[in-house]
Enzyme design. Structure first.
Site, PDB file in Angstrom:
ATOM      1  N   HIS A 217       0.801  -1.230   0.000  1.00  0.00           N
ATOM      2  CA  HIS A 217       0.000   0.000   0.000  1.00  0.00           C
ATOM      3  C   HIS A 217       0.834   1.281   0.000  1.00  0.00           C
ATOM      4  CE1 HIS A 217       0.939  -0.248   4.281  1.00  0.00           C
ATOM      5  NE2 HIS A 217       0.688   1.042   4.347  1.00  0.00           N
TER       6      HIS A 217
HETATM    7  C1  UD1 Z   1      -1.867   5.283   6.631  1.00  0.00           C
HETATM    8  C2  UD1 Z   1      -0.520   5.672   7.232  1.00  0.00           C
HETATM    9  C3  UD1 Z   1       0.490   4.558   6.943  1.00  0.00           C
HETATM   10  C4  UD1 Z   1      -0.025   3.206   7.368  1.00  0.00           C
HETATM   11  C5  UD1 Z   1      -1.374   2.945   6.705  1.00  0.00           C
HETATM   12  C6  UD1 Z   1      -1.910   1.591   7.117  1.00  0.00           C
HETATM   13  C7  UD1 Z   1      -0.036   8.109   7.166  1.00  0.00           C
HETATM   14  C8  UD1 Z   1       0.831   9.124   6.551  1.00  0.00           C
HETATM   15  N1  UD1 Z   1       0.018   6.888   6.612  1.00  0.00           N
HETATM   16  O1  UD1 Z   1      -1.704   5.267   5.226  1.00  0.00           O
HETATM   17  O2  UD1 Z   1       1.678   4.835   7.660  1.00  0.00           O
HETATM   18  O3  UD1 Z   1       0.894   2.214   6.984  1.00  0.00           O
HETATM   19  O4  UD1 Z   1      -2.258   3.996   7.112  1.00  0.00           O
HETATM   20  O5  UD1 Z   1      -3.152   1.283   6.653  1.00  0.00           O
HETATM   21  O6  UD1 Z   1      -0.716   8.416   8.119  1.00  0.00           O
HETATM   22  N2  UD1 Z   1      -8.884   5.074   2.552  1.00  0.00           N
HETATM   23  C9  UD1 Z   1     -10.050   4.367   2.524  1.00  0.00           C
HETATM   24  N3  UD1 Z   1     -10.644   4.055   3.712  1.00  0.00           N
HETATM   25  C10 UD1 Z   1     -10.121   4.445   4.913  1.00  0.00           C
HETATM   26  C11 UD1 Z   1      -8.936   5.187   4.926  1.00  0.00           C
HETATM   27  C12 UD1 Z   1      -8.324   5.474   3.739  1.00  0.00           C
HETATM   28  O7  UD1 Z   1     -10.556   4.027   1.477  1.00  0.00           O
HETATM   29  O8  UD1 Z   1     -10.695   4.113   5.953  1.00  0.00           O
HETATM   30  C13 UD1 Z   1      -8.213   5.374   1.270  1.00  0.00           C
HETATM   31  C14 UD1 Z   1      -8.577   6.756   0.793  1.00  0.00           C
HETATM   32  O9  UD1 Z   1      -8.598   6.722  -0.582  1.00  0.00           O
HETATM   33  C15 UD1 Z   1      -7.415   7.587   1.265  1.00  0.00           C
HETATM   34  C16 UD1 Z   1      -6.254   6.617   1.110  1.00  0.00           C
HETATM   35  O10 UD1 Z   1      -6.822   5.347   1.431  1.00  0.00           O
HETATM   36  O11 UD1 Z   1      -7.249   8.763   0.550  1.00  0.00           O
HETATM   37  C17 UD1 Z   1      -5.100   6.917   2.003  1.00  0.00           C
HETATM   38  O12 UD1 Z   1      -5.512   6.926   3.371  1.00  0.00           O
HETATM   39  P1  UD1 Z   1      -4.641   7.684   4.477  1.00  0.00           P
HETATM   40  O13 UD1 Z   1      -5.236   7.552   5.795  1.00  0.00           O
HETATM   41  O14 UD1 Z   1      -4.319   9.052   3.988  1.00  0.00           O
HETATM   42  O15 UD1 Z   1      -3.271   6.933   4.438  1.00  0.00           O
HETATM   43  P2  UD1 Z   1      -2.946   5.374   4.265  1.00  0.00           P
HETATM   44  O16 UD1 Z   1      -2.431   5.164   2.890  1.00  0.00           O
HETATM   45  O17 UD1 Z   1      -4.050   4.517   4.740  1.00  0.00           O
END
Ligand code: UD1
Length: 383
Positions: A217
């Protein structure tokens, strides 16, 4: 500065995203069973909201429902961090906490530390001092800044102290406590869902051949079409040697679809699953022949489980998993990955040993230390 308070304020314990939950669960248990500590209040920023990244894990880890949910959701890094700060500030004002406890390196970790530090509230950072030395990773920036803001830095491995010393952090703030993520693993290991059950439910009928577990991811692997295509091509080749179970983060699923690459996962030897519960993932890892991942936490979990881990990154902030554990950095080096997979299939691969203080009692040590520290550092009332 105001007066010294008679009743110490709560411990505000912050979680935001999936990798925080397995770290906070043992801490919350240890805080709430230590009578010398003030009450612990669980704050969820809402960074992760997807039920499979969120509610399911809370249930598996026996984490109580958050006392406060800030509901920030997704956004750019700046927007998400700013939104957490904006919504966390009134919580700090209301609770006048004696300490804000943050874990790991996600955006919520930094945002809440910054709010607390500016208000003169002590910050305790659990899993401090890890460094990948790669500022292209958002987590690295979060780690560096959170550590600068923290009064108490609890570390998981000894190399962290050197990293913090280089950044000018006084040694007396740093405490080698062990690994709370491994507390969770040892606490729940006996309840892990047998892999065969998870695979059956997913209709992945892999037989005696065994299987590998994959998670991917990180932006560096999934955000660019070429990088993602390269990663998926590698998985496809590995799967010809060993069937693979991929538990994919919603972000990766979205990228695979939008870049039109889903055909690369379309083979009978790759099972694509949604993000798994904690107990399912634990079972999948424990019975796996190998794990192929870009996760931070799984590098540690595989070391604790003695399962070979090939980490699809150029660096790691967890060097002990390489030096003592079962981890090897492979990036997207196709030839290296295939060679190591063959080696693991032939010999079982790296076995490693359990690192110091990864003994299931890190949270207890942190609770005891924090209680002593708070007793000797009475809090002024905040402005
Ligand atoms: C976050 C953490 C990362 C961790 C990961 C584990 C940061 C900078 N990164 O990354 O260190 O390894 O979590 O899962 O904080 N999204 C969903 N559903 C959700 C949350 C996110 O669909 O419940 C999708 C959305 O498109 C979102 C993208 O994932 O824009 C990224 O989510 P975000 O929370 O920004 O960071 P992660 O990539 O999940």
């Amino acid at each position: 500065m105001g007066n010294l308070r008679d009743n110490p304020g709560a411990l505000l314990c912050v979680v935001g995203a999936r990798p925080n939950y397995m770290k906070m669960a043992p801490l919350l248990r240890a805080f709430r069973s230590n009578p010398a500590l003030p009450p612990a209040v669980l704050v969820h920023t809402g960074q992760h909201y997807d039920p499979m990244l969120n509610d399911r894990l809370f249930a598996d880890l026996a984490l109580p429902r958050p006392d406060i949910n800030l509901g920030v959701g997704s956004g750019s890094h700046a927007v998400q961090t700013a939104e957490v700060m904006r919504r966390f500030e009134p919580v700090v004002d209301e609770h006048q906490p004696s300490c804000v406890v943050v874990v790991g390196d996600v955006n919520s970790t930094l945002a809440c530390s910054l709010v607390a530090a500016k208000k003169g509230v002590p910050v305790a950072h659990v899993e401090a001092g890890l460094r990948s030395f790669d500022r292209a990773m958002p987590e690295e920036i979060n780690r560096i800044l959170t550590d600068q803001l923290s009064d108490l830095l609890y570390t998981t491995e000894r190399s962290a102290r050197d990293n913090l010393a280089r950044e000018g952090i006084p040694a007396e703030r740093v405490h080698f406590a062990g690994n709370v993520m491994i507390d969770s693993l040892l606490f729940h290991k006996s309840r892990a869902v047998p892999a065969v059950q998870t695979l059956q439910a997913a209709r992945a009928g892999f037989g005696a051949e065994g299987y590998g577990v994959v998670t991917l991811h990180r932006p560096s692997n999934v955000d660019e079409p070429e990088a993602l295509r390269e990663s998926l091509d590698i998985l496809r080749e590995v799967s010809e040697r060993l069937p693979l179970v991929c538990a994919l983060h919603p972000r990766t699923v979205a990228r695979v679809d939008s870049f039109g690459l889903s055909h690369l996962l379309n083979t009978g030897r790759i099972a694509v699953l949604p993000p798994q519960g904690y107990l399912e993932m634990l079972g999948l890892m424990a019975w796996a022949t190998l794990v192929l991942t870009d996760s931070g936490g799984m590098q540690e979990e595989t070391t604790a489980l003695s399962v070979p881990c090939l980490t699809m990154r150029e660096n790691t902030e967890r060097p002990i998993t390489i030096e003592q554990g079962t981890n090897t950095l492979v990036g997207r080096d196709r030839a290296l990955i295939l060679r190591l997979v063959d080696e693991i299939l032939a010999t079982g691969g790296k076995r490693g040993r359990t690192p110091e203080l990864w003994d299931g009692r890190a949270a207890e040590r942190i609770a005891a230390h924090l209680a002593r520290w708070l007793a000797t550092h009475p809090m002024p009332l905040h402005a």
